[in-house]
Design a protein around this motif. Structure first.
Motif, PDB file in Angstrom:
ATOM      1  N   THR A 179       3.568  -0.052   6.683  1.00 20.42           N
ATOM      2  CA  THR A 179       3.704  -1.199   6.240  1.00 20.42           C
ATOM      3  C   THR A 179       1.893  -0.814   6.167  1.00 20.42           C
ATOM      4  O   THR A 179       1.073  -2.297   5.438  1.00 20.42           O
ATOM      5  N   LEU A 229       0.607   0.016   2.234  1.00 23.22           N
ATOM      6  CA  LEU A 229       1.035  -1.728   1.160  1.00 23.22           C
ATOM      7  C   LEU A 229       0.585  -2.276   1.746  1.00 23.22           C
ATOM      8  O   LEU A 229      -0.073  -3.258   1.025  1.00 23.22           O
ATOM      9  N   THR A 289       5.481  -9.175   9.425  1.00 21.14           N
ATOM     10  CA  THR A 289       4.752  -9.889   8.494  1.00 21.14           C
ATOM     11  C   THR A 289       3.811 -11.001   8.096  1.00 21.14           C
ATOM     12  O   THR A 289       3.077 -10.877   7.969  1.00 21.14           O
ATOM     13  N   ILE A 315       6.320  -6.556   1.461  1.00 21.28           N
ATOM     14  CA  ILE A 315       6.692  -5.507   2.202  1.00 21.28           C
ATOM     15  C   ILE A 315       7.916  -5.514   3.056  1.00 21.28           C
ATOM     16  O   ILE A 315       8.517  -4.428   3.485  1.00 21.28           O
ATOM     17  N   ARG A 348      10.675  -2.484   4.104  1.00 20.88           N
ATOM     18  CA  ARG A 348      11.223  -2.194   4.901  1.00 20.88           C
ATOM     19  C   ARG A 348      12.803  -2.538   4.446  1.00 20.88           C
ATOM     20  O   ARG A 348      13.106  -1.481   5.166  1.00 20.88           O
TER      21      ARG A 348
END
Length: 341
Positions: free
Chosen positions: A213, A216, A247, A277, A281
């Motif tokens: 994370t 990215l 996020t 993201i 994920r």
């Protein structure tokens, strides 16, 4: 009857003390996590346990200290820079709000009053929500500042407990096993190794997700030429760890702010970054969980999906945990499940 009463009282005491023992529990988990490294140093280099524990402890202390220094130094640098630019940002926001208010006055002259009142009420509610959120954030920062001395004490307790647990972990394991009968001991050891593997695998998975994370987010923010990329990336990683937020709690409001302030390219880019993201994920999570926690990819995917449907984002974590506990209890013979047609 007396035995069960004692067990019940001990269980109630554990539940009461559990929230107050977080540094000690974290120290125990850290000691279990680094135990394979301690054993490796003992076997491969013929070290005494005390020497191996000291080396691992110093390695952990120097590594976390160095990383904390780098992160804090960069955070303080970007925070000071942000503080200097904050008056300019607020002035820019006031100018934009004044411009939008002028446009709103022109627009409201041609719209029925009931519609105007409804829209203005919505804006007032939004304004109150923003003020409340800002006030809560300010109070949280003040509370955090006042708890720094307590936090330092807890960190010190954590480090001391980590060292002592690492030193005594083997003896503690033998003592715990001695309380069980031979049959129960085998089941306990099976459960311990299975859950230990799953717990360490879970921590590895979370660490991998946090690093991914951060990479990215940092790469995307650099491409978009956003200010304070490291500060924002760390904030994104932090809120991503929390089960309720994610996020989007950082990127989406920031994107909306950019769109309002006529930074359309940056705003759209931030929304794209949020989608990238999230997709990355969700695609790799089942595979990472399955390889690190010992469950099949399809079981990991189904448990995460059902967990998300039942408990939301928290279910993404608890779903695989429930599957692992069930599988462990089944292998230990505590849960007997046989079904044939």
């Amino acid at each position: 009857m007396k035995k069960y009463l004692v067990i019940l009282l001990l269980l109630a005491l554990v539940i009461y003390l559990l929230p107050k023992s977080i540094p000690i529990l974290l120290a125990l988990l850290t000691a279990i996590f680094f135990e394979p490294l301690v054993i490796y140093l003992q076997k491969q280099w013929g070290m005494k346990r005390l020497v191996a524990v000291i080396i691992v402890f110093l390695f952990f202390l120097s590594g976390t200290g160095f990383l904390s220094y780098l992160v804090l130094a960069k955070l303080i640098e970007q925070f000071l820079f942000f503080s200097k630019n904050l008056p300019f940002l607020l002035a820019k926001l006031n100018i934009l709000m004044a411009m939008y208010m002028n446009q709103w006055e022109v627009f409201s002259a041609t719209v029925p009053k009931d519609v105007i009142y409804s829209i203005e009420g919505s804006f007032r509610s939004l304004e109150d929500s923003i003020l409340n959120a800002t006030s809560s954030l300010t109070q949280s920062i003040l509370v955090f500042i006042t708890t720094i001395p307590q936090l330092l004490i807890e960190v010190l307790v954590y480090l001391i407990a980590f060292f002592l647990f690492s030193l005594e972990l083997r003896k503690m394991k033998v003592q715990v096993i001695s309380f069980f009968s031979h049959e129960t001991r085998d089941k306990f050891l099976l459960m311990y190794h299975q859950l230990n593997r799953a717990g360490i695998g879970f921590l590895k998975a979370q660490l991998l997700f946090s690093v991914l994370t951060f990479v990215l987010a940092y790469g995307g923010l650099l491409l978009l030429k956003v200010e304070y990329p490291i500060l924002l990336s760390i904030v994104i990683v932090f809120v991503d760890i929390l089960p309720v937020l994610g996020t989007g709690s950082v990127l989406v409001p920031y994107a909306v702010y950019c769109l309002i302030t006529n930074q359309q390219d940056t705003g759209i880019g931030l929304l794209i970054l949020f989608v990238v993201i999230t997709v990355v994920r969700r695609v790799i999570e089942p595979k990472v969980y399955s390889s690190n926690m010992g469950i099949s990819p399809i079981a990991s995917l189904i448990s995460m999906y059902l967990g998300f449907q039942v408990l939301g984002f928290l279910g993404l974590i608890l779903g695989p945990v429930v599957v692992i506990i069930f599988d462990t209890l089944k292998k230990a013979g505590i849960i007997k499940f046989h079904f044939k047609l």
